[in-house]
Design a protein around this motif. Structure first.
Motif, PDB file in Angstrom:
ATOM      1  N   MET A 122       0.841  -1.199   0.000  1.00 29.40           N
ATOM      2  CA  MET A 122       0.000   0.000   0.000  1.00 29.40           C
ATOM      3  C   MET A 122       0.878   1.253   0.000  1.00 29.40           C
ATOM      4  N   HIS A 123       1.983   1.203   0.724  1.00 27.83           N
ATOM      5  CA  HIS A 123       2.892   2.340   0.745  1.00 27.83           C
ATOM      6  C   HIS A 123       3.539   2.553  -0.625  1.00 27.83           C
ATOM      7  N   ARG A 124       4.098   1.482  -1.161  1.00 30.62           N
ATOM      8  CA  ARG A 124       4.798   1.610  -2.448  1.00 30.62           C
ATOM      9  C   ARG A 124       3.912   2.149  -3.558  1.00 30.62           C
ATOM     10  N   THR A 125       2.606   1.815  -3.465  1.00 26.90           N
ATOM     11  CA  THR A 125       1.720   2.182  -4.565  1.00 26.90           C
ATOM     12  C   THR A 125       1.014   3.518  -4.320  1.00 26.90           C
ATOM     13  N   HIS A 126       1.331   4.188  -3.233  1.00 25.59           N
ATOM     14  CA  HIS A 126       0.860   5.563  -3.044  1.00 25.59           C
ATOM     15  C   HIS A 126       1.532   6.436  -4.110  1.00 25.59           C
ATOM     16  N   MET A 127       0.915   7.539  -4.463  1.00 24.42           N
ATOM     17  CA  MET A 127       1.531   8.424  -5.455  1.00 24.42           C
ATOM     18  C   MET A 127       2.938   8.821  -5.002  1.00 24.42           C
ATOM     19  N   GLY A 128       3.876   8.667  -5.912  1.00 25.74           N
ATOM     20  CA  GLY A 128       5.207   9.194  -5.645  1.00 25.74           C
ATOM     21  C   GLY A 128       6.095   8.287  -4.818  1.00 25.74           C
ATOM     22  N   VAL A 129       5.835   6.995  -4.790  1.00 22.67           N
ATOM     23  CA  VAL A 129       6.741   6.095  -4.060  1.00 22.67           C
ATOM     24  C   VAL A 129       7.437   5.191  -5.083  1.00 22.67           C
TER      25      VAL A 129
END
Ligand code: BF8
Ligand code: SF4
Length: 624
Positions: free
Chosen positions: A193-200
């Protein structure tokens, strides 16, 4: 051909679907029609609504926008969407596993009245795998300590989850090399979920590699814990006979269905329906008794352990009520259509939700906890039994008689059937009597004629001497088609027929629910370890002919990452990125020794898989 024969190969589905339409009931098939044509951008995976600078979409024809507002291209958008599917699937299985872990922990603390340890030997075996010495500990103390050790697998205390120890050394080295060895069950989902947030993470390869790690945290983590704990708490399945299809409903009985995935609630319902007081009440209401049957994976759990019959799989769930003979459906979570409450309005069926995290329109919520489960189960069964008086007997329509099936093939049961070790299976594979083994798993999807993919594929495989292991909704399809009885050996090739005859087993074995795909990978690991090769060298494959669920995507990913070639019958939403599609359908081979193929035609899929198995046999120098 009637309209209804286009929807399903099953008589019970065709006939009740016809009645549903006469009664004015809308089903998933009708709603699919209303949705068509479905969104082309979404089908290709190129729409993104991860943030509110969007929603964005990429023009697949190259004329319109090629980047979202943030600058993400089709590769990034497709990879992120796929990774999020996998995270949801992993979260679903793993949260189900966590609920079992909570019950085990509470058994250890005397806070789960009604639940016990049904397989103390397995408790001891698994405790040892977790480094907990069972010597001098009673079951309760051991339950507590094992639960605490497993909780660590969910968190961030470890650099790898415990059941990775079951995986062949070569495979773990490969996973370490590509940094996909799962560290913690929740950690990997959270990181997706973190990696796929905008800008990761904006590299489609690294997004997908993490999705692999996330899927492995399910297959060897949450799901495997779910399976092993269900066995410890509810008993390790043993082979036995049961029945499938809508005919398992009884006209002269109170019919109660359990639906969803977790055996925690259904186990207690199972106790309550056997209670003498309840039977007395049923008789007072004019019924001969109380009949319990299952749907979907909760049904698989009960069938595997208690031989409780199954009324149907995913696309049958709405149709059960159309029989007019169902007093109550009790649901836990996952794959429960929110339409059930609407269907129930047309009949007398009472619906109950039981989990705080899964509530539905037009269902009564009766919260189950490990502490109150017993009481609540009795309350619901009493109400269901009283509801028999509201049944309109003139309208009851149970269109078929049940079909017998054999169930209960846990890893332990398979080893026992083989006489104590996997050696006879290995010998049969080496001799070419059994050419290989395939896990056929997954759902129903109204885009595919119900059960046609499952049954067509299984028939094709067993005819080629390939042993089939089924989980999830495939089991009902195979059972209804008569493929899960020892007599089905007649449909198998000569070698498989001989082995099935010797062992008195069907050529298509029911190994459980969808979390029990962990049993299939556990067998694959054990076979590889016994032969001394990596899993990708074995003549194995997996298939999900009619999948719909995010959980199935996760299962497909961990099968592939384990080195098992996986054939999907429904296209995942990735075609909008050539790079992601290329990676999934061939590039992954160079990394994991396995990749995906998409083939909706079951006959062609059987051919594809048979060729793959023959290639693996050839490479191992085994007779073809
Ligand atoms: O976990 S096979 S429709 S019921 S997702 Fe759902 Fe698919 Fe059925 Fe079980 Ni699995
Ligand atoms: Fe659009 Fe980028 Fe936001 Fe997705 S993350 S909605 S592509 S701006």
């Amino acid at each position: 051909m009637s309209e209804y024969e286009e929807y399903s190969i099953c008589k019970d589905a065709q006939l009740t679907l016809k009645k549903a339409h006469e009664d004015g009931v809308e089903t998933a098939w009708d709603r699919l029609k209303k949705q068509e044509p479905q969104c082309g951008y979404c089908e290709l995976g190129v729409s993104c609504r991860i943030c509110v600078m969007g929603p964005c979409r990429i023009d697949p024809f190259g004329e319109g926008p090629q980047r979202g507002v943030c600058g993400a291209d089709a590769d990034i958008i497709v990879a992120r969407n796929l990774a999020r599917m996998i995270a949801s699937g992993a979260a679903s299985h793993s949260d189900h596993g966590r609920d079992l872990l909570e019950v085990l922990h509470k058994i250890g603390h005397d806070k789960a009245p009604g639940y016990t340890i049904k397989d103390p030997d397995k408790l001891r075996r698994i405790a040892k795998e977790y480094g907990v010495d069972p010597a001098n500990l009673d079951d309760k103390e051991l339950a507590k300590r094992l639960a605490e050790a497993m909780m660590e697998d969910y968190g961030m205390k470890k650099d790898r989850i415990t059941f990775i120890n079951r995986v062949p050394k070569q495979r773990v080295e490969l996973w370490d090399k590509f940094r996909v060895t799962p560290r913690g069950v929740d950690r990997e989902t959270s990181e997706t979920m973190h990696r796929t947030h905008m800008g990761v993470d904006n590299n489609y390869v690294s997004i997908l590699l993490h999705a692999v790690r996330n899927s492995l945290s399910d297959g060897y983590g949450g799901s495997m814990i779910g399976t092993e704990l269900s066995d410890i708490i509810f008993g390790t399945p043993k082979p036995g006979m049961s029945e499938v299809n809508l005919g398992v409903l009884k006209e002269d009985h109170v019919n109660i269905l359990v639906h969803g995935h977790s055996p925690i609630v259904s186990e207690m319902i199972g106790l309550a329906v056997e209670d003498k007081g309840m039977l007395q009440l049923a008789k007072e209401k004019g019924a001969k008794g109380i009949n319990l049957a299952g749907l979907c994976c909760t049904g698989n759990e009960l069938m595997m352990r208690k031989k409780i019959p199954m009324a149907g799989n995913h696309l049958m769930t709405e149709l059960t009520m159309v029989t007019g003979a169902v007093e109550a459906i009790i649901v836990d979570y996952q794959c429960i259509m929110p339409s059930l409450g609407q269907v129930a309005q047309c009949y007398h069926t009472k619906l109950y939700s039981t989990s705080d995290k899964a509530k539905f329109p037009n269902m009564e919520h009766v919260e189950f906890t490990p502490e109150n489960a017993r009481e609540q189960a009795f309350r619901i069964v009493r109400e269901a039994t009283e509801n028999f008086s509201r049944r309109d007997r003139s309208k009851v329509y149970i269109p078929v008689t049940p079909v017998k099936n054999m169930t209960g093939f846990s890893v332990e049961a398979i080893v026992e059937a083989l006489g104590g070790s996997l050696d006879p299976l290995i010998d049969a594979i080496k001799a070419g009597k059994i050419k290989g083994a395939v896990g056929v798993v997954g759902c129903n999807n109204p885009k595919i004629k119900q059960d046609s993919g499952h049954v067509g594929l299984i028939k094709g495989l067993i005819a080629n001497d390939i042993l089939v292991l089924t989980t999830g909704c495939v089991n009902v399809a195979a059972g209804k088609a008569g493929l899960q009885v020892p007599e089905a050996k007649e449909l198998a090739g000569p070698g498989l027929r001989e082995i099935c005859g010797l062992l008195n087993i069907p050529p298509s074995l029911h190994v459980g629910s969808c979390v029990d795909n962990s049993r299939i990978v556990a067998i694959a690991c054990a076979l590889a370890n016994a032969i001394g090769v990596d899993i990708d060298k074995l003549p194995l494959a997996a298939a999900a002919p009619e999948w719909y669920s995010e959980k199935a995507a996760t299962i497909a990913f961990y099968a592939m990452a384990s080195g098992i070639f996986t054939v999907l019958g429904v296209m995942p939403p990735i075609l909008g990125s050539k790079n992601v599609t290329q990676l999934a359908t061939s590039g992954l081979n160079d990394v994991f020794g396995a990749c995906f193929a998409v083939e909706p035609d079951p006959v062609k899929a059987a051919g594809l898989i048979t060729n793959h198995i023959m290639e693996k046999r050839k490479a191992l120098g085994l007779p073809l």
